[in-house]
Design a protein around this motif. Structure first.
Motif, short mmCIF file in Angstrom:
data_model
loop_
_atom_site.label_atom_id
_atom_site.label_comp_id
_atom_site.label_asym_id
_atom_site.label_seq_id
_atom_site.Cartn_x
_atom_site.Cartn_y
_atom_site.Cartn_z
N TRP A 162 0.87 -1.17 0.00
CA TRP A 162 0.00 0.00 0.00
C TRP A 162 0.91 1.22 0.00
CZ3 TRP A 162 -5.00 1.01 -0.69
CH2 TRP A 162 -5.57 2.17 -0.18
N ALA A 165 1.44 5.22 0.37
CA ALA A 165 0.89 6.48 0.90
C ALA A 165 1.89 7.60 0.65
CB ALA A 165 0.60 6.35 2.40
N TYR A 182 -3.60 12.58 8.03
CA TYR A 182 -2.82 11.35 8.20
C TYR A 182 -3.38 10.42 9.26
CZ TYR A 182 -0.75 13.34 12.45
OH TYR A 182 -0.56 13.85 13.70
N ARG A 229 -5.66 4.77 6.43
CA ARG A 229 -5.22 3.42 6.78
C ARG A 229 -3.76 3.28 6.41
NH1 ARG A 229 -4.31 -1.61 4.67
NH2 ARG A 229 -4.78 -1.01 2.51
N LEU A 230 -2.92 3.07 7.41
CA LEU A 230 -1.47 2.99 7.19
C LEU A 230 -0.91 1.70 7.78
CD1 LEU A 230 -0.50 6.70 7.99
CD2 LEU A 230 -0.91 5.67 5.74
N THR A 231 -1.63 0.61 7.60
CA THR A 231 -1.18 -0.69 8.11
C THR A 231 -0.94 -1.65 6.94
OG1 THR A 231 -3.49 -1.38 8.38
CG2 THR A 231 -2.38 -0.45 10.30
N MET A 236 3.70 -1.53 3.64
CA MET A 236 3.54 -0.10 3.43
C MET A 236 4.77 0.56 2.83
SD MET A 236 1.97 2.84 3.85
CE MET A 236 0.50 2.04 4.52
N LEU A 295 5.87 4.52 2.45
CA LEU A 295 5.59 5.93 2.71
C LEU A 295 6.50 6.75 1.82
CD1 LEU A 295 4.27 8.21 4.37
CD2 LEU A 295 6.14 7.95 6.02
N LEU A 333 4.76 11.17 10.12
CA LEU A 333 4.06 10.10 9.39
C LEU A 333 4.65 8.74 9.68
CD1 LEU A 333 3.57 11.96 5.98
CD2 LEU A 333 1.92 11.64 7.84
N VAL A 352 2.48 5.47 11.32
CA VAL A 352 2.48 4.08 10.89
C VAL A 352 2.78 3.16 12.07
CG1 VAL A 352 3.57 2.36 9.38
CG2 VAL A 352 3.14 4.67 8.52
N GLN A 393 -0.32 2.99 14.37
CA GLN A 393 -1.40 2.17 13.84
C GLN A 393 -1.05 0.69 13.87
OE1 GLN A 393 -3.28 3.39 10.20
NE2 GLN A 393 -3.22 5.57 10.72
#
Length: 302
Positions: free
Chosen positions: A212, A214, A224, A228-230, A233, A235, A276, A280, A283
């Motif tokens: 994912w 972001a 932010y 959803r930041l799980t 990932m 970034l 940020l 992450v 979360q």
């Protein structure tokens, strides 16, 4: 000796002495082509001279970039260009004044290279690190950041946040140099640094592997803390001033923003990135705690 070598000295008179090795090179030339111990002429991390740069390429040393004086030619230059292409090291034309500045008075023969303070890792190295820890992969990609201070600070934050790898583009960004190393407080030696080519293509490849993506953007669609930041990932933090590139924005799955309540409408790239990164972390921790509580609940049923 030929004009290609970094240093010239008249050969001693030694009638009948063999002066060429099995490769047809004078062993004295090889010795003189290497920088002397304690040499302080070139800037830190700079390799100057055709032989020295060729040896760095052949040895597998991590290089950020090679500078060639415009119009310089010769067999050794063609060899350097071929080796650089094979190793994926960018080659850039440079004015004589820039080469003189980098070399610091050492005879550079139209060639200088910027060496990385640590060896680059591969993407597979970073993913293996995540697998060893039993964690979803967490990567930080820096989209053409120019300031080595920001790059170093972000690498330091990434290491503290448990990032498994930092992705740096080969072109249009700050090289991994001594300034980055110093500002990172040595974190470049602990978190894998991966040198990548085209950023959008790299992100697309990662998305196909289940990541994912972001991106941090002041005009992002979500704050932010609501995004959803799980899971696996990536970034992406953009360059100072201009932020993320257009194609990079289009490749991201989501663009997140940091709400600003003061008179200044943006944060320094390294400060925004740190916020940020730890969102992450927050979360992920919350997800683990929720899963553990659910497992306990189910396990405690009669």
């Amino acid at each position: 000796m030929t004009k290609e070598h970094d240093t010239w000295r008249p050969a001693p008179r030694s009638a009948g002495r063999k002066t060429r090795n099995a490769e047809g090179r004078d062993p004295r030339e090889v010795r003189l082509a290497r920088p002397r111990q304690g040499e302080t002429g070139p800037a830190e991390g700079v390799i100057a001279g055709r032989n020295a740069v060729t040896e760095a390429l052949q040895s597998g040393r991590s290089l950020n970039k090679i500078y060639l004086r415009a119009g310089v030619q010769g067999g050794s230059i063609a060899k350097i260009q071929a080796l650089a292409k094979e190793r994926g090291v960018p080659v850039e034309a440079a004015r004589p004044e820039k080469l003189d500045q980098l070399a610091g008075g050492i005879r550079h023969q139209g060639v200088a290279a910027l060496a990385a303070p640590v060896a680059f890792s591969t993407l597979e190295d970073a993913l293996a690190r995540a697998a060893e820890k039993g964690e979803d992969p967490f990567l930080l990609l820096l989209d053409e950041l120019q300031d080595p201070q920001n790059v170093g600070a972000l690498i330091r934050s990434a290491d503290a946040a448990g990032v498994h790898g930092v992705l740096l583009p080969k072109r249009h960004g700050s090289p991994l140099n001594a300034v980055v190393d110093k500002v990172s407080a040595g974190a470049v030696s602990y978190v894998p640094i991966v040198s990548i080519g085209n950023i959008s293509q790299t992100l697309q490849s990662l998305k196909e592997r289940g990541f994912w993506v972001a991106g941090a953007d002041m005009d992002g669609s979500e704050p932010y803390y609501k995004a959803r930041l799980t899971g696996p990932m990536v970034l992406v933090v953009g360059a100072e001033g201009k932020g993320l590139g257009r194609l990079v924005k289009e490749t991201c799955d989501i663009l997140v923003r940091i709400p600003m309540a003061g008179g200044v409408n943006s944060l320094n790239a390294s400060a925004a990135g740190a916020i940020l990164l730890y969102e992450v972390v927050r979360q992920r921790q919350l997800e683990r705690e929720t899963a553990a509580a659910e497992a306990d609940r189910i396990g405690g049923k009669p």
